[in-house]
Design an enzyme around this catalytic site. Structure first.
Site, PDB file in Angstrom:
ATOM      1  N   LYS A   1      64.932  67.854  29.330  1.00 18.60           N
ATOM      2  CA  LYS A   1      65.716  68.293  30.485  1.00 18.60           C
ATOM      3  C   LYS A   1      65.459  69.791  30.684  1.00 18.60           C
ATOM      4  CE  LYS A   1      69.526  64.994  29.834  1.00 18.60           C
ATOM      5  NZ  LYS A   1      69.459  64.241  31.093  1.00 18.60           N
TER       6      LYS A   1
ATOM      7  N   ARG B   1      70.426  53.427  27.098  1.00 27.57           N
ATOM      8  CA  ARG B   1      70.262  51.972  27.110  1.00 27.57           C
ATOM      9  C   ARG B   1      69.570  51.492  25.840  1.00 27.57           C
ATOM     10  NH1 ARG B   1      66.908  52.852  32.508  1.00 27.57           N
ATOM     11  NH2 ARG B   1      68.493  54.499  32.475  1.00 27.57           N
TER      12      ARG B   1
END
Length: 513
Positions: A273, A348
């Protein structure tokens, strides 16, 4: 330290009892709804102060406890777009003013609102709103001590014992969820997150198991292990799997099974990020935090007939020489070969094997319903703004699980939107080669990806084997994926906004009342 407990206040006369309370906060839609013995004074004051009835104001009143009378207006309540969050907001403003005025034990009185459709739980919502305003970060409380939280109890005028029990149960759960979500990444690194949970459920009806052995995690939860791999170099960042269980006394009529995403820090991994987007990623554990918070509410209320099991994936997505990278193929617990599309789609993966275990457990439980709760996608925040997004499979949709949760949440200021799971979502994660079975994600930000918060549910269903338990199967299992990336913090400010503990109140209202 804990939240400000709700205590009984049978009526306005009780609120005025000498020494019991030291402020009265009246929440009403307009001045005409202010009760006597305060109405005449409020009207007279409004003639010289036009703020009264338009914003939260403090009046000196001989008739009020502590001589502090706070008028906290909600504004209109009956337009098409009004809802009980106006009461929530008014209570926040009222308690802040009471705190600033030096009150330590204020009483809340919701006047002329609970009779309106959609506002039946306005008193409960007002109490929860007050606690949302009063919460301070765990690190701040540990540094400043008791003085940071001068208000330790709130009277709720007219509440009976059952209401007080429910208010306090939800408030306790939300308080814990805010702590777990809102605490910085070292103070709430995986081992310390697990320690908080162990302490939280000590001497309650909720049992706690913590899996800390790296070899066990590698073997039983290979997808979670992949996310955690780079953190193995730092012992204090080692992952934990936290398992919580509540078994009610008597017969079990329904079983709820949760998997929570507990990313204590998400650097993005190899897909780092950048551009300032890493700030606030200590709150990426909000899903596991909310699940633990709901379990705390269950522990306090001890509902009959409902068994609740929770698995929390508590892990740090670190960068380093051993971090996982796109293009790797990892075989999960279910035997599904997952090609990594983007290492910033780690939540996930962290939940996938635990969801597989939850699915296997659900096969032998009474009336099971399965949930994943996660701060999963920027797309959820873009698509539904400050609301949670519920994406459900066929059995859950047929049973109207999400719709009922939304309806309960609307009454308790825990609002959400329902999203459909579609064939395009399953197409999106299909393999591109015969080397793998499933694609974890594309390599663009979810916020600019069509159906960016829906297709991850398809991934989770396939990687866990839940796709084999749809409406067309011999054993349908209702499953709802709850993306709280838009609802998890106030104002969408992931670095500084207070955590909101989404889903705790809605789940409690539907399953525990």
């Amino acid at each position: 330290m804990s939240y400000a407990h709700a205590i009984a206040c049978a009526g306005l006369d009780a609120a005025n009892a000498q020494g019991q309370f030291d402020a009265l906060i009246i929440i009403s839609a307009n001045l005409d709804s202010v009760p006597q013995p305060y109405l005449d004074q409020v009207r007279q004051s409004s003639a010289v102060d036009s703020r009264i009835g338009k914003q939260c104001t403090l009046l000196v009143s001989e008739a009020a406890p502590g001589q502090r009378l706070i008028i906290a207006p909600t504004g209109p309540l009956t337009r098409d777009y009004d809802d009980v969050r106006r009461v929530f907001a008014a209570a926040k403003a009222g308690i802040e003013l009471a705190k600033q005025a030096g009150a330590a034990k204020p009483a809340l009185y919701v006047s002329g609102i609970s009779e309106l459709a959609g506002y039946e739980f306005a008193s409960e919502v007002a109490f929860l709103g007050a606690n949302q305003a009063l919460w301070q970060p765990l690190e701040a409380r540990e540094y400043h001590g008791e003085a940071i939280s001068p208000i330790q109890a709130i009277g709720v005028v007219g509440a009976d014992d059952e209401q007080l029990k429910q208010m306090n149960a939800v408030a306790a759960g939300q308080y814990a969820a805010r702590d777990l979500c809102g605490t910085e990444p070292e103070r709430m690194a995986p081992p310390r997150f697990a320690d908080y949970c162990v302490e939280l459920f000590k001497n309650t009806k909720v049992t706690t198991e913590v899996i800390s052995d790296i070899a066990t995690i590698d073997k039983d939860y290979p997808l979670l292990s992949t996310v955690a791999r780079a953190s193995y170099a730092v012992e204090r960042h080692h992952p934990r799997v936290v398992k919580l269980a509540y078994v009610p006394e008597g017969d079990v009529e329904r079983t709820l099974i949760f998997v929570g995403k507990g990313l204590v820090y998400d650097t993005g991994g190899a897909d780092l990020k950048v551009g300032g987007f890493m700030a606030g990623m200590s709150r990426d554990k909000g899903g596991a935090a909310s699940v633990a918070g709901f379990m705390k509410a269950v522990a306090e209320a001890q509902p009959k007939g409902v068994k609740v099991i929770a698995y929390l994936a508590v892990v740090r997505n670190s960068i380093g020489s051993d971090c996982f990278v796109p293009d790797e193929i990892i075989t999960g617990r279910e035997g599904v070969r997952v090609r990594i599309g983007n290492t910033d789609a780690e939540g996930r993966l962290a939940m996938g094997d635990l969801l597989s275990e939850a699915k296997d457990l659900a096969k032998n439980e009474v009336n099971p319903e399965i949930f994943t709760v996660a701060t999963l996608t920027g797309h959820a925040a873009r698509a539904v703004g400050p609301y949670s997004a519920y994406v459900e499979n066929g059995p859950a949709r047929a049973a109207k699980v999400s719709q009922q949760l939304v309806e309960h949440g609307d009454l308790w200021a825990d609002c959400a939107e329902v999203s459909r799971s579609r064939r395009e979502d399953y197409d999106f994660v299909q393999p591109r080669t015969q080397a793998d079975d499933l694609l974890s994600s594309n390599n663009a930000p979810s916020a600019v990806t069509a159906r960016g918060h829906q297709f991850p549910m398809a991934f989770l269903a396939i990687v866990s084997g839940l796709d084999k338990h749809g409406l067309d199967s011999d054993q349908p299992l209702p499953y709802v994926h709850m993306d709280i990336a838009g609802s998890g913090v106030e104002g969408g400010d992931w670095q500084h906004g207070k955590p909101t503990a989404p889903t705790v109140a809605a789940l409690f209202a539907k399953y525990c009342r």
